[in-house]
Scaffold this motif. Structure first.
Motif, PDB file in Angstrom:
ATOM      1  N   GLY A 155       0.801  -1.215   0.000  1.00 18.13           N
ATOM      2  CA  GLY A 155       0.000   0.000   0.000  1.00 18.13           C
ATOM      3  C   GLY A 155       0.835   1.267   0.000  1.00 18.13           C
ATOM      4  O   GLY A 155       0.502   2.230   0.686  1.00 18.13           O
TER       5      GLY A 155
ATOM      6  N   ARG B 142       4.900   0.741   4.948  1.00 19.99           N
ATOM      7  CA  ARG B 142       3.673  -0.046   4.891  1.00 19.99           C
ATOM      8  C   ARG B 142       2.449   0.810   5.221  1.00 19.99           C
ATOM      9  O   ARG B 142       2.547   1.780   5.970  1.00 19.99           O
ATOM     10  CB  ARG B 142       3.777  -1.206   5.870  1.00 19.99           C
ATOM     11  N   ALA B 143       1.322   0.419   4.650  1.00 20.86           N
ATOM     12  CA  ALA B 143       0.080   1.151   4.902  1.00 20.86           C
ATOM     13  C   ALA B 143      -0.273   1.051   6.376  1.00 20.86           C
ATOM     14  O   ALA B 143       0.102   0.091   7.040  1.00 20.86           O
ATOM     15  CB  ALA B 143      -1.044   0.555   4.058  1.00 20.86           C
TER      16      ALA B 143
ATOM     17  N   ILE C 117      -4.505   5.969   0.672  1.00 23.70           N
ATOM     18  CA  ILE C 117      -3.751   4.848   1.230  1.00 23.70           C
ATOM     19  C   ILE C 117      -4.715   3.954   2.000  1.00 23.70           C
ATOM     20  O   ILE C 117      -5.452   4.431   2.859  1.00 23.70           O
ATOM     21  CB  ILE C 117      -2.647   5.367   2.169  1.00 23.70           C
TER      22      ILE C 117
END
Ligand code: HEM
Ligand code: CU
Lengths: 109, 91, 655
Positions: free
Chosen positions: C132, C216-217, C554
């Motif tokens: 993401g 990372r998301a 996101i």
């Protein structure tokens, strides 16, 4: 959450940057000590080698803590883990190579 | 839910040194550390080569003849002094 | 022609071999064709703006993919040439020297210029989308990595027509690779080509390590990451720790060759085995660098096409991390026969056997994932299923080789050749092809044709066994690697002939893959949903191909297989969260500097190859200027305004 209290404090504090000055003095002292030990033949080779190694490790620690701010990070300190693994592998490479290449009567070290 | 470490998107930036206050800065510092780690390996390989080949001088000059004590002492000191040259600026 | 010039040209351009003249002609024709097409359709500007200067990970991934397929082709042709020469005793198809050059370039290209860019293609294509993120941590550095690889490979490939190919094996052991035994530029090409692309590989390792740990998301904890990302993380750790060793080994050998040092020479105190030692400190971890991402891809594919969660997620993670560390303690198994003594050999033999354990764990997990799953046999799944028996055999023969005393028999025989092809082809190549078929629709917006893909798989897979199983046998009969000719009467004829037939079957398989690509560009099923396989991970939540900013918003993640969970929730009719308002997106700007920087590396490398140091100085100065430029360039990024985003998203049919 941010593991940086120490770093933040250091930056927030005004006045002379004591950390850097202490680090600087320590690094000079460690260097000169090593130089003196070797040039003055202060010990027999084996203990000398060992002592020099200890001084080198201390020197690394001084650089990492006083100048490179290893303790400052945002989030988990992955870089410290990687450095630790790196140290293990450094030993593997150096000691391993010496061990492996000392064969057939060839004295590598 | 517990805050997720390593996630920069929600980075609440406070109490951190200046160079950590932007996402870009954090990434670069972290990347720099990882680069240092790779350099650690690079130099250790050079040390390993030195250790293995140390005595292989084939009758030529050895370390005692080759190393110029004055020069490398000076170089080391200059290098160390460079770590604090910015001090007058911040004091 | 003046004698001097003539002398010069015959040494500079490789002459005297019809094969090479043929290559000369085709290189010139292809180059002219490319120039013609680009000029005719006025595509130069497009090429520069959209590709050569891009910092978009998706485009960089596509360029890696194209390069890897081209190199697979060249390495494959090398392989077929060798198999043709070995098909029958006393063949006179290739001369000894030519044969040596071909096995050297084959091995080097396959590992460094096929497998590496292929895994990097997959890193680039999948990792940011799966976690993401909108790009990698250092997009500009990513472009530099690609162009370093590209120009390193280009330099290496020049050796074939200019100056002569290296011929000391892909391992390039001294003393054979040292100057007295190997004059001429060939080995220099090897050293410089690998050095330049190796810098790029280290940078890629660092880049993706940082990307995965820091970008990372929200909500995607490490233990919620897709397994492919874990495999990339593990591979990056190995890259960071292994590649610098190669850098040193190559640099010292180069200094031996061009500056007359004695690190690895036979005389004057050098020790050739020290190179071998360093080469394998890198070399063994390297084989795991190229196979771990394949493991990751298999994990994604198995889960998707069994419609199940991957079985034993945490043991998968643990085994990959274990492999990453243990792979660093096995390197001596490549030179047990040096005779370092029982202590050394036993230590490394045991460490080697231990590494088979985590690998076995993974195989069981894949099997358990399929167990009671609703399996769909698609092309990516076929490659995955084909991989499992391959790796079982390759792992078993690996453990056989790791028994140090027995290895004195197997070492450098065709048994060894069969072992590592089984793991490298059956592991890495199958994995990358699975990944290519799997993510193709994501990259290009259409699927590759399944029917042709299955034909390709079966030709390749059957060809593989026909080619390499006889090699185990002929290895036991005493045939050693790197022989270019053998006499009749040793019982080697039939296995060799069968093996060559198998090699050609694999060649057919490759051609079918190319045919599949060409066919599908026109007729392939278009992917309009963005989720053609009913996938589980975040990349399938985007349109195919995704917009250049990847995610307009996101995503927020609260479980493994995030996209699958979102779909489940939607199916159950649970209320969807109100989408957040769009916000301007911060993006890196394209830049031509990485390309120029790497051209400069190429020029410098070329100078070192021929000891024309003027080129080296010019090249390295240009490198310095490019780095300087970057340090003072503050105009490196921009924001996509919300109106533009809305416009893009609407065009993709998403709000
Ligand atoms: C179960 C795990 C494995 C074991 C126990 C194992 C063991 C070995 C051993 C002992 C050798 C050296 C044999 C000799 O030179 O006589 C070897 C060679 C080799 N292995 Fe493996 N291996 C394993 C997996 C792999 C994987 C996964 C790859 C690559 C993806 C690989 C690639 C290679 C290559 C390229 C060579 C030979 C290189 C050369 O000499 O040119 N191996 N393996
Ligand atoms: Cu190995």
């Amino acid at each position: 959450m941010a593991h940086t209290s120490e770093g933040a404090a250091r930056h927030a504090a005004s006045g002379p940057p004591w950390m850097h000055i202490i680090g600087f003095v320590l690094s000079i002292v460690l260097t000169l000590a090593a130089l003196w030990l070797v040039l003055g033949h202060a010990m027999r080779p084996a203990p000398l080698f060992f002592t020099i190694m200890v001084l080198a490790v201390l020197q690394i620690a001084v650089q990492l803590f006083f100048f490179m701010h290893i303790t400052e990070s945002y989030g988990p300190a992955w870089h410290v883990w990687m450095l630790a693994l790196g140290v293990v592998l450094v030993v593997a490479i150096v000691a391993g190579s010496i061990w492996i290449m000392t064969f057939g009567g060839d004295v590598a070290y | 839910m517990e805050a997720v470490h390593g996630d920069l998107h929600t980075a609440a930036v406070r109490d951190v040194p200046l160079e950590h206050t932007t996402e870009d800065g954090q990434l670069r510092i972290f990347g720099f550390w990882i680069f240092i780690v790779s350099d650690l390996i690079l130099f250790s390989t050079l040390f390993a080569t030195f250790a293995v080949l140390r005595t292989h001088v084939a009758g030529g000059p050895g370390p005692a003849q080759l190393f110029d004590v004055g020069a490398f002492t000076a170089e080391t000191l200059i290098l160390l002094i460079f770590t604090v040259v910015y001090l007058p600026g911040v004091m | 022609m003046p004698v001097g010039v003539q002398n010069y040209t015959t040494h500079f351009f490789v002459t005297g071999d019809p094969l090479i003249y043929g290559v000369d002609v085709s290189i010139i024709l292809v180059s002219l064709a490319i120039v013609y097409v680009l000029t005719r359709y006025r595509k130069w500007g497009w090429l520069w703006r959209e590709w050569l200067t891009t910092v978009d990970h998706k485009r960089i991934g596509i360029m890696y993919l194209i390069a890897a397929l081209l190199m697979l082709f060249r390495g494959g042709v090398d392989g077929l040439l060798m198999r043709t020469q070995l098909a029958w005793p006393n063949m006179h198809f290739l001369e000894a020297e030519h044969y040596n050059q071909i096995f050297t370039t084959h091995g080097t290209i396959m590992i460094l210029f096929m497998a590496m860019p292929f895994i990097f293609a997959m890193f680039n294509i999948a990792v940011p989308l799966q976690i993401g993120a909108r790009d990698v941590a250092f997009p500009y550095l990513n472009a530099i990595s690609f162009w370093l690889f590209f120009f390193g490979a280009l330099l290496f490939n020049h050796s074939f027509v200019i100056g002569g190919s290296p011929d000391a094996g892909w391992t390039s052991y001294p003393p054979l690779a040292d100057l007295p035994f190997n004059p001429g530029p060939g080995e220099n090409y090897y050293l410089l080509g690998l050095q330049i692309s190796g810098i790029g590989s280290i940078a890629t390792g660092i880049n993706f390590f940082v990307t995965i740990l820091k970008m990372r998301a929200p909500g995607m904890t490490l233990m919620r990451m897709p397994l492919f990302c874990w495999s990339v993380l593990a591979a990056c750790i190995i890259i960071i720790f292994a590649f610098p060793v190669l850098t040193v080994a190559l640099a010292l050998l180069l200094i031996d060759r061009i500056a007359g040092a004695h690190f690895f020479t036979m005389f004057d105190g050098g020790n050739p085995m020290m190179f071998v030692n360093m080469f394998w400190i890198w070399g063994h971890p390297e084989v795991y660098i190229v196979v771990l991402p394949a493991f990751g891809i298999f994990s994604e594919v198995v889960a998707t096409f069994s419609r199940k969660r991957i079985f034993g997620y945490s043991s998968m993670v643990a085994s990959m991390l274990a492999i990453a560390v243990i792979s660093y303690f096995t390197w001596v198994h490549h030179f047990f026969t040096m005779g370092a003594g029982p202590g050394v050999n036993s230590f490394f033999a045991v460490a080697t056997m231990i590494i088979a354990i985590p690998t076995g764990v993974k195989v069981f997990n894949w099997l358990m994932t399929m167990f009671q799953g609703r399996i769909r046999i698609t092309t990516p799944m076929l490659w995955t299923l084909g991989f499992i028996p391959n790796f079982a055999i390759g792992g078993a023969t690996g453990v056989m080789l790791s028994v140090a005393p027995a290895d004195y028999q197997y070492h450098n025989s065709y048994f060894l050749i069969a072992h590592f092809h089984q793991v490298l082809i059956g592991g890495t190549v199958y994995g990358m092809l699975a990944g290519m078929y799997y993510w193709w629709p994501k990259m290009f917006g259409f699927k590759l044709d399944e029917r042709l893909g299955k034909w390709a798989f079966w030709f390749f897979n059957i060809g593989f066994y026909v080619c390499f199983l006889p090699q185990y046998l002929v290895g036991f009969m005493g045939m050693t690697r790197r022989v270019y000719i053998y006499p009749p009467g040793l019982g080697w004829e039939i296995p060799n002939l069968i093996s060559t037939i198998g090699a050609y079957l694999m060649g057919v398989g490759f051609i079918l893959i190319v045919a599949d690509v060409v066919y599908s560009i026109r007729y392939g099923e278009r992917d309009l949903t963005g989720d053609p396989w009913d996938g589980r991970t975040l990349e399938w939540s985007l349109s195919s191909p995704p917009p250049h900013y990847n995610f307009a918003r996101i995503p927020r993640v609260d479980s493994r297989d995030a996209w699958w969970e979102m779909k489940q929730r939607r199916q159950r009719g649970e209320p969807m969260e109100e989408p957040e308002p769009l916000r301007p997106i911060h993006m890196p700007k394209n830049s031509g500097v990485p390309f120029i920087l790497c051209v400069a590396f190429f020029v410098a490398g070329f100078g070192f190859v021929f000891n024309w140091y003027v080129f080296s100085v010019i090249g390295l100065l240009t490198v310095a200027i490019c780095l300087f430029h970057r340090s003072f360039d503050y105009d490196t990024d921009y924001y996509i305004p919300v109106e533009e985003l809305e416009h893009h998203e609407a065009a993709l049919g998403r709000t």
